[in-house]
Enzyme design. Structure first.
Site, PDB file in Angstrom:
ATOM      1  N   CYS A  69      51.348  35.883  52.868  1.00 24.50           N
ATOM      2  CA  CYS A  69      52.391  36.851  53.218  1.00 24.50           C
ATOM      3  C   CYS A  69      53.666  36.127  53.633  1.00 24.50           C
ATOM      4  O   CYS A  69      54.781  36.526  53.255  1.00 24.50           O
ATOM      5  CB  CYS A  69      51.920  37.762  54.356  1.00 24.50           C
ATOM      6  SG  CYS A  69      50.404  38.684  53.998  1.00 24.50           S
ATOM      7  N   CYS A 108      48.990  35.931  57.966  1.00 25.29           N
ATOM      8  CA  CYS A 108      48.594  35.616  56.577  1.00 25.29           C
ATOM      9  C   CYS A 108      49.575  34.634  55.955  1.00 25.29           C
ATOM     10  O   CYS A 108      50.776  34.918  55.825  1.00 25.29           O
ATOM     11  CB  CYS A 108      48.519  36.908  55.772  1.00 25.29           C
ATOM     12  SG  CYS A 108      48.620  36.701  53.982  1.00 25.29           S
ATOM     13  N   CYS A 154      37.776  47.710  36.284  1.00 24.93           N
ATOM     14  CA  CYS A 154      38.082  48.970  35.594  1.00 24.93           C
ATOM     15  C   CYS A 154      39.029  49.820  36.437  1.00 24.93           C
ATOM     16  O   CYS A 154      39.960  50.439  35.916  1.00 24.93           O
ATOM     17  CB  CYS A 154      36.804  49.754  35.307  1.00 24.93           C
ATOM     18  SG  CYS A 154      35.590  48.866  34.297  1.00 24.93           S
ATOM     19  N   CYS A 165      33.021  49.671  38.529  1.00 23.10           N
ATOM     20  CA  CYS A 165      33.595  48.355  38.193  1.00 23.10           C
ATOM     21  C   CYS A 165      34.991  48.216  38.793  1.00 23.10           C
ATOM     22  O   CYS A 165      35.903  49.002  38.504  1.00 23.10           O
ATOM     23  CB  CYS A 165      33.639  48.212  36.666  1.00 23.10           C
ATOM     24  SG  CYS A 165      34.819  47.016  36.033  1.00 23.10           S
TER      25      CYS A 165
END
Length: 431
Positions: free
Chosen positions: A49, A46, A183, A180
């Protein structure tokens, strides 16, 4: 092979302050630990990363001995990544009081931002311990994190008007949907902020949550069209949209601003006994103390003038949530001596930080301008300070409260000299 592509690169070595975690040591190192842990889940292939590595090492060094910093190769140890729902790299999680429900770190990726996030988590843990809470939150927004579920008030169609609309206090209300994603990200921030706001406003500002998929009447009443939506409710006013940030720090700051905007100025208390001084100085970051001239020197009008100046300053600086005290010159000599006031130069003023036992003295005039400059400098860390004499709050005398009247001179006893024989030579010098 992507490992070969990156030369079997290991991001962290034994010489780094980052603890390499894996399924063999994770339980003992992290889950059974009393420490706050900041853990990066990464993959060697990555690019983000790789970019984070230098800052992560710097963070670990800065927090050494304060907060534990670890890293998991979640590409190699997929079971650990899966256990904590890691779906992208790098993912940073904060394991605070409740190790079973870590928080997602939502801040910036610089070492300074990460350190700030870790210290906020540490502060939350300490406050939870002091208040007897062990952490964890599971109000029905989903997710988890530090804070306590009882500090986020679950609002419904049945209790909303009674708790919120009929309240004299300020409410921040989150309208959420359980499905959500935003949320779920907000939930630990909201829970942690609720605990801090409850404590710092002495339960005068409340954070609530409404499941808008269940309580659709409320969602419809307030025109909720997206999630999460946060609204501010103040008695007698139309609700307004909260426009601030979504981190716990942003939410706390916004709530404290609302609190101070709607709060009465702090009380200005006369120092009548030791309890008044101790409670005020212990409860607030700073206690501002005025030593006013004796009532015989000023009369009631003069004293009230000084008290009025103090009240104006208390109103002006009420967002700081400082304590405000006064005493009469000579009533608390030990206090005066510990602050270097020393029986002269009244009116005088000092600001005490009781946690550090440091104080600063007003050098300018006892006026709105002079006190404002003094307090402004204190609030931004300027001005000279000294240690309170003796290193502790001094002995305080119990005194009667001022009755609001002018002072009276003590009545002298009259002596009857008619029966006293005076020598005829009294007062004459011998030659």
């Amino acid at each position: 092979n992507r490992y070969l592509q990156f030369g079997l690169m290991c991001f962290y070595s034994a010489s780094d302050d980052v603890v390499e975690l894996n399924p063999s040591n994770f339980n003992q190192e992290v889950l059974q630990s009393d420490s706050v842990w900041l853990i990066e889940f990464y993959a060697p292939w990555c690019g983000h990363c790789q970019s984070l590595t230098a800052d992560w090492k710097k963070t670990a060094t800065a927090l050494k001995g304060i907060v534990k910093v670890g890293a998991v190769d979640a590409d190699q140890h997929k079971s650990l990544g899966g256990q904590y729902s890691v779906r992208g790299f790098p993912t940073i999680k904060i394991f605070g009081a409740n190790k079973n429900k870590p928080d997602d770190y939502q801040g910036g990726r610089s070492s300074q931002a990460i350190v700030d996030g870790a210290l906020n988590a540490l502060q939350t843990l300490v406050k939870d311990r002091m208040s007897g809470r062990s952490g964890g939150s599971d109000y029905s927004g989903g997710g988890g994190g530090s804070g306590s579920k009882k500090d986020v008030v679950e609002l419904t169609d049945d209790n909303f008007d009674r708790l919120v609309l009929n309240s004299d206090e300020v409410w921040l209300v989150e309208f959420f949907a359980p499905w959500c994603g935003h949320c779920k990200s907000l939930e630990p921030e909201w829970a942690a902020a609720a605990s801090a706001v409850k404590e710092q406003t002495k339960d005068k500002v409340h954070l609530g949550a409404v499941d808008a998929t269940v309580h659709q009447g409320l969602a419809s009443r307030y025109g909720i069209r997206g999630f999460p939506t946060i609204k501010i409710f103040k008695k007698g006013e139309e609700p307004e949209d909260y426009q601030g940030g979504r981190t716990r720090g942003d939410i706390i700051a916004g709530a404290l601003d609302l609190f101070s905007d709607n709060a009465a100025p702090p009380e200005l208390l006369e120092i009548l006994n030791a309890d008044v001084l101790k409670k005020t100085c212990d409860d607030y970051q700073l206690c501002v103390i005025a030593v006013l001239p004796h009532i015989l020197d000023t009369g009631a009008a003069g004293r009230n003038g000084y008290l009025e100046v103090m009240m104006k300053m208390a109103e002006k600086y009420k967002k700081k949530m400082w304590g405000w005290l006064w005493t009469e010159a000579g009533a608390q000599m030990e206090l005066e001596a510990s602050l270097g006031i020393g029986g002269f130069g009244y009116p005088a003023m000092a600001a005490i930080n009781a946690r550090k036992m440091k104080f600063a003295l007003l050098k300018g005039s006892f006026s709105e301008t002079g006190i404002h400059e003094f307090l402004r400098d204190l609030s931004v860390g300027r001005g000279s300070t000294a240690t309170v004499g003796g290193g502790a709050l001094p002995i305080i005398n119990s005194v009667e409260a001022w009755d609001g009247k002018d002072g009276e001179l003590p009545v002298e006893d009259d002596y009857d000299l008619s029966d006293v024989d005076l020598d005829d030579n009294f007062g004459k010098d011998e030659l």
